[in-house]
Design an enzyme around this catalytic site. Structure first.
Site, PDB file in Angstrom:
ATOM      1  N   HIS A  78       2.329   7.414  -1.875  1.00 17.12           N
ATOM      2  CA  HIS A  78       2.641   8.673  -1.181  1.00 17.12           C
ATOM      3  C   HIS A  78       4.006   9.227  -1.630  1.00 17.12           C
ATOM      4  CE1 HIS A  78      -0.657   8.512   1.842  1.00 17.12           C
ATOM      5  NE2 HIS A  78      -0.568   7.218   1.616  1.00 17.12           N
ATOM      6  N   ASN A 151      -3.984   9.775   7.427  1.00 18.47           N
ATOM      7  CA  ASN A 151      -4.490  10.404   6.208  1.00 18.47           C
ATOM      8  C   ASN A 151      -5.421  11.557   6.568  1.00 18.47           C
ATOM      9  OD1 ASN A 151      -3.205   8.779   4.328  1.00 18.47           O
ATOM     10  ND2 ASN A 151      -4.951   7.436   3.985  1.00 18.47           N
ATOM     11  N   TYR A 365       5.886  -1.100   6.353  1.00 15.62           N
ATOM     12  CA  TYR A 365       6.648   0.153   6.356  1.00 15.62           C
ATOM     13  C   TYR A 365       8.142  -0.078   6.548  1.00 15.62           C
ATOM     14  CZ  TYR A 365       2.290   2.640   6.060  1.00 15.62           C
ATOM     15  OH  TYR A 365       1.095   3.110   5.609  1.00 15.62           O
TER      16      TYR A 365
HETATM   17 FE1  HDE Z   1       0.441   3.357   3.815  1.00 17.29          FE
HETATM   18  N1  HDE Z   1       2.240   2.904   3.009  1.00 17.29           N
HETATM   19  N2  HDE Z   1      -0.153   1.456   3.583  1.00 17.29           N
HETATM   20  N3  HDE Z   1      -1.450   3.809   4.462  1.00 17.29           N
HETATM   21  N4  HDE Z   1       0.965   5.244   3.993  1.00 17.29           N
HETATM   22  C1  HDE Z   1       3.256   3.759   2.805  1.00 17.29           C
HETATM   23  O1  HDE Z   1       5.503   3.397   3.368  1.00 17.29           O
HETATM   24  C2  HDE Z   1       0.652   0.430   3.321  1.00 17.29           C
HETATM   25  C3  HDE Z   1      -2.487   2.952   4.629  1.00 17.29           C
HETATM   26  C4  HDE Z   1       0.258   6.231   4.582  1.00 17.29           C
HETATM   27  O2  HDE Z   1       4.956  10.401   4.445  1.00 17.29           O
HETATM   28  C5  HDE Z   1       4.542   3.088   2.396  1.00 17.29           C
HETATM   29  O3  HDE Z   1       7.293   4.755   3.654  1.00 17.29           O
HETATM   30  C6  HDE Z   1      -0.078  -0.805   3.374  1.00 17.29           C
HETATM   31  C7  HDE Z   1      -3.526   3.530   5.411  1.00 17.29           C
HETATM   32  C8  HDE Z   1       1.001   7.457   4.549  1.00 17.29           C
HETATM   33  O4  HDE Z   1       6.498   8.889   4.169  1.00 17.29           O
HETATM   34  C9  HDE Z   1       4.153   1.605   2.427  1.00 17.29           C
HETATM   35  C10 HDE Z   1      -1.375  -0.463   3.655  1.00 17.29           C
HETATM   36  C11 HDE Z   1      -3.078   4.786   5.689  1.00 17.29           C
HETATM   37  C12 HDE Z   1       2.197   7.156   3.919  1.00 17.29           C
HETATM   38  C13 HDE Z   1       2.693   1.655   2.833  1.00 17.29           C
HETATM   39  C14 HDE Z   1      -1.414   0.954   3.801  1.00 17.29           C
HETATM   40  C15 HDE Z   1      -1.789   4.942   5.077  1.00 17.29           C
HETATM   41  C16 HDE Z   1       2.147   5.767   3.587  1.00 17.29           C
HETATM   42  C17 HDE Z   1       5.142   3.597   1.131  1.00 17.29           C
HETATM   43  C18 HDE Z   1      -2.563  -1.380   3.778  1.00 17.29           C
HETATM   44  C19 HDE Z   1      -3.793   5.887   6.466  1.00 17.29           C
HETATM   45  C20 HDE Z   1       3.322   8.114   3.607  1.00 17.29           C
HETATM   46  C21 HDE Z   1       6.341   4.444   1.532  1.00 17.29           C
HETATM   47  C22 HDE Z   1      -2.486  -2.258   4.869  1.00 17.29           C
HETATM   48  C23 HDE Z   1      -4.039   5.593   7.829  1.00 17.29           C
HETATM   49  C24 HDE Z   1       4.356   8.125   4.663  1.00 17.29           C
HETATM   50  C25 HDE Z   1       6.447   4.254   2.949  1.00 17.29           C
HETATM   51  C26 HDE Z   1       5.349   9.232   4.402  1.00 17.29           C
HETATM   52  C27 HDE Z   1       3.198   5.082   2.977  1.00 17.29           C
HETATM   53  C28 HDE Z   1       1.986   0.543   3.012  1.00 17.29           C
HETATM   54  C29 HDE Z   1      -2.605   1.639   4.064  1.00 17.29           C
HETATM   55  C30 HDE Z   1      -1.048   6.169   5.172  1.00 17.29           C
HETATM   56  C31 HDE Z   1       4.366   0.836   1.147  1.00 17.29           C
HETATM   57  C32 HDE Z   1       0.476  -2.172   3.138  1.00 17.29           C
HETATM   58  C33 HDE Z   1      -4.828   2.882   5.866  1.00 17.29           C
HETATM   59  C34 HDE Z   1       0.553   8.805   5.087  1.00 17.29           C
HETATM   60  O5  HDE Z   1       4.876   0.919   3.389  1.00 17.29           O
END
Ligand code: HDE
Length: 723
Positions: A78, A151, A365
């Site tokens: 993202h 999302n 996060y």
């Molecule tokens: Fe994320 N995801 N994600 N994700 N995600 C990040 O956090 C992660 C997942 C989502 O506008 C990171 O600050 C793991 C689902 C958004 O700043 C990180 C898993 C959904 C954003 C991270 C998921 C999301 C992130 C990278 C699997 C939808 C942007 C930068 C368990 C419900 C936030 C950050 C923003 C961002 C990890 C799966 C949505 C690496 C480990 C499912 C919208 O922490």
């Protein structure tokens, strides 16, 4: 427009977002970061006019030092995003189901910050990549910050957080070559998907037009996981979060997306910026799907499985408030780049479930913010700080700007009064006391085993046009995959989703033999009813509001026509732009100047929802000879857009469209009634009947036997060597 940074109150009692006095007045004095007035910012200090630069030039040194350190790591996923401020307003009290204060009183407003994003691309990638969009909402409630990090698709690729690094490695540029950027159309991504049947449901979603939205304003948002609401009495209710856009759903076509990326890679962020700046504030309603254990126990799928959704037809979405984005950021980096979301940020009344994906996210996060923002003190940044008072005994670390005053920095302590510092809050956050037992084991629950039924349900819920786009997207993406075995595995999975879809894709790929479907972990259900809520086309807008009309104008254009169209767009809440051969504009038939917002080369029709060719009798001739004008019309037609035209446009229409029959979406404009009729039609957005089905069925493969091509000699396809 007056815009201000949000302020925060920190635990040492200082308030206001600014921690230093930065001179921002126009005409203020330029100083160094130490506040020393600068007299010459053009020349470094040197010995003689052509001599070496002196090390003592503290101004040069500081300026370059700071510049050298401007970059921070981009988000690991993202990375490309765009944000804005706003508020959430509660419609009704939800105290019966949650003690969350923001839902306690009708009409109550809570400050919000929202960041939209794409997942796979780096920060500089283009907005119209085919990708999931992030929809992150930070709600600065009276009881602390609550982040719904969602999302624009209600399900996810994987069921367990332990697979997330693999998924993201597979989608990102391949590690040896460093490409492709912001694309799923490559071997590694589809190889991974083909070996992970649990991702097939999401694969259907990402191959649909959901991943090429027309605007952030026209997409839904989903919390994805099942969460809990907990009320004052401690009763828990399961909840899934939805954001429903006020202006209805809308996407673009793939061919359009590819061209928008070239014409305006910032298409989505520009759209958000412009609409807020002009006061057309984007708005969504918060919808809740609420259910209890009885429903959870009888539902066909596990409510802890993030690859599944609960159809709205089964558990209706209750709309309980609205989110309005009404304030632009003052500074992109300070706010949008430094905002730190965390699924673990919940407030009293909101709680987690044991969804293994959510549990992993709660860890990830916080961890990632430290890497990205470099200090545990990121919580003091104005965009991240709570708006309610906050008070901890945490201290120090890089950039400690919120250390407490006074002598005490621990608890319990025996100091008295104000010196004592904060104490535990009665009625603060309390986790739902869920009973937990079980053996420690690495296992995937058998209730997560059905990978195809909802993929099929999604597909049968789409209109014919949408189904066609899904088949075309699979065909496009898999055609970029070099390894035939990967293509075959995906088509094999599609056989469990829908036989016709599998045949269409196989035919599109020129497969001679239909691959065998894999053995499913659980026999798919084929009787789940269509869910109209899953279609974009069935949930489109009810007006042209928020959309944009592009008018290609020539000298001599009717001033009346332009004012008529301007009125019609204003009445609809839509905008319009003039596109002209020169940016200066054109002279209308009454001698007035019609200013252009785009020069023809920079204003292709892909940037608009509908177009008009508004030519005067004299000024029109040259357009037919201009490639950009012919593309303007040919693309608008190919993308099934409404095209209004004046008499003088006949030559251009002919040059662009040849002998193609002009359908009812190509409308002559010759007076008020025709403008009214045109304006009314625009709500349909597209004339889909114009889109020709991509008829590849003649090439459809057979089971086991190669089928002769309908065309002349069948030359065997060259099968690339397996890597
Ligand atoms: Fe994320 N995801 N994600 N994700 N995600 C990040 O956090 C992660 C997942 C989502 O506008 C990171 O600050 C793991 C689902 C958004 O700043 C990180 C898993 C959904 C954003 C991270 C998921 C999301 C992130 C990278 C699997 C939808 C942007 C930068 C368990 C419900 C936030 C950050 C923003 C961002 C990890 C799966 C949505 C690496 C480990 C499912 C919208 O922490």
């Amino acid at each position: 427009m007056k815009r201000t940074n949000g302020s925060h109150s920190s635990n040492n009692g200082t308030s206001g977002g600014e921690t230093h006095q930065r001179e921002t007045r126009a005409g203020g004095k330029l100083t160094t970061a130490q506040g020393i007035p600068v007299t010459d910012d053009q020349n470094s200090l040197r010995a003689g006019s052509r001599g070496p630069t002196l090390l003592e030039d503290f101004h040069l040194r500081e300026k370059i030092f700071h510049f050298d350190h401007e970059r921070i790591p981009e988000r690991v996923v993202h990375a490309r995003g765009y944000g804005a401020h706003g508020f959430f307003e509660t419609y009704e009290s939800l105290s019966d189901i949650t003690r969350a204060d923001l839902f306690a009183r009708p009409g109550q407003r809570t400050e919000a910050f929202v960041r939209f994003s794409t997942v796979g691309g780096s920060q500089g990638s283009a907005d119209l990549a085919r990708d999931v969009r992030g929809f992150s909402v930070k709600l600065y409630t009276n009881q602390g910050n609550w982040d719904i990090v969602g999302n624009n698709i209600p399900v996810f690729f994987i069921q367990d957080a332990i697979k997330f690094p693999d998924l993201i490695h597979a989608v990102k540029p391949e590690p040896d070559r460093g490409f492709p950027q912001a694309q799923t159309a490559h071997d590694n991504f589809w190889d991974f998907i083909s070996l992970m049947p649990e991702s097939i449901h999401m694969a259907l979603w990402i191959m649909s037009d959901r991943t090429i939205p027309r605007s952030f304003r026209f997409m839904e948002g989903f919390g994805v996981h099942t969460f809990r609401f907990v009320n004052e009495a401690g009763k828990s209710t399961y909840v899934k979060f939805h954001w429903k856009p006020k202006l209805g759903l809308q996407s673009v076509t793939w061919n359009e997306a590819v061209k928008i990326n070239g014409a305006d890679p910032d298409f989505h962020r520009r759209d958000l910026w412009n609409s807020i700046e002009m006061g057309a504030f984007p708005e969504w309603e918060l919808g809740l799907q609420l259910f209890d254990d009885t429903f959870a126990d009888t539902f066909d799928f596990d409510i802890l499985d993030s690859t599944k959704l609960i159809p709205e037809e089964l558990v209706p979405v209750r709309r309980v408030g609205r989110l309005v984005l009404d304030r632009l950021v003052d500074n992109f980096f300070a706010e949008t780049e430094q905002v730190a979301f965390c699924t673990g940020n919940v407030v009293p009344g909101i709680d987690f479930t044991n969804d293994p994906l959510l549990q992993g996210r709660n860890f990830s996060y916080l961890d990632t913010q430290l890497k990205r923002l470099g200090s545990p003190n990121f919580t003091f940044l104005p965009v991240n700080a709570p708006r309610c008072p906050f008070s901890t005994f945490q201290q120090d670390g890089h950039m400690a700007i919120g250390n407490r005053r006074g002598r005490v920095n621990y608890e319990p302590n025996s100091y008295e009064g104000a010196d004592r510092g904060p104490g535990e809050a009665r009625g603060g956050y309390a986790s739902f006391p869920e009973q937990l037992t079980g053996e420690k084991q690495r296992v995937r629950s058998a209730t997560f085993a059905d990978h195809y039924s909802q993929a099929r349900q999604f597909y049968v819920s789409q209109t014919e046009v949408e189904q066609r786009h899904i088949a075309a997207a699979f065909t496009f993406e898999l055609s970029k995959v070099e390894d035939p075995a990967v293509r075959e595995r995906i088509v094999g999975h599609l056989l469990h989703v829908d036989g016709q879809l599998a045949s269409k894709v196989a035919a599109g790929l020129g497969m001679r033999v239909m691959p065998a479907p894999p053995t499913p972990a659980l026999e798919p259900k084929t009787d789940l009813p269509p869910s109209p809520a899953l279609s974009i086309a069935l949930n489109g807008p009810t007006s042209f509001e928020g959309r944009k009309l592009g008018i290609l104008v020539s000298d001599g254009v009717s001033a009346k026509l332009i004012s008529g169209l301007t009125r019609a767009m204003k009445a609809a809440g839509a905008t319009l732009e003039m596109i002209a051969p020169a940016i200066f504009g054109v002279e209308a038939d009454d001698g007035t100047l019609i200013e252009a917002q785009q020069q023809l080369a920079g204003g292709p029709s892909v940037l608009y929802d509908a177009v008009v060719l508004a030519f005067g009798p004299t000024g029109a001739q040259s357009f037919a000879a201009m490639p950009a004008a012919r593309d303007f019309v040919a693309d608008a037609y190919a993308h099934c857009k409404y095209i209004g035209y004046t008499e003088g446009a006949a030559d251009l229409l002919k040059a662009a469209l040849g002998d193609q029959p002009l359908d009812e979406g190509v409308m002559p404009l010759d007076g008020k009634p025709s403008i009214d009729a045109f304006g009314k039609e625009l709500v349909n957005l597209r004339v889909w009947a114009r889109e020709k089905p991509n008829d590849t069925t003649a090439l459809a493969p057979t089971n086991g036997k190669p089928k002769a091509r309908a065309t002349t000699k069948a030359s065997p396809a060259k099968v690339p060597a397996k890597r």
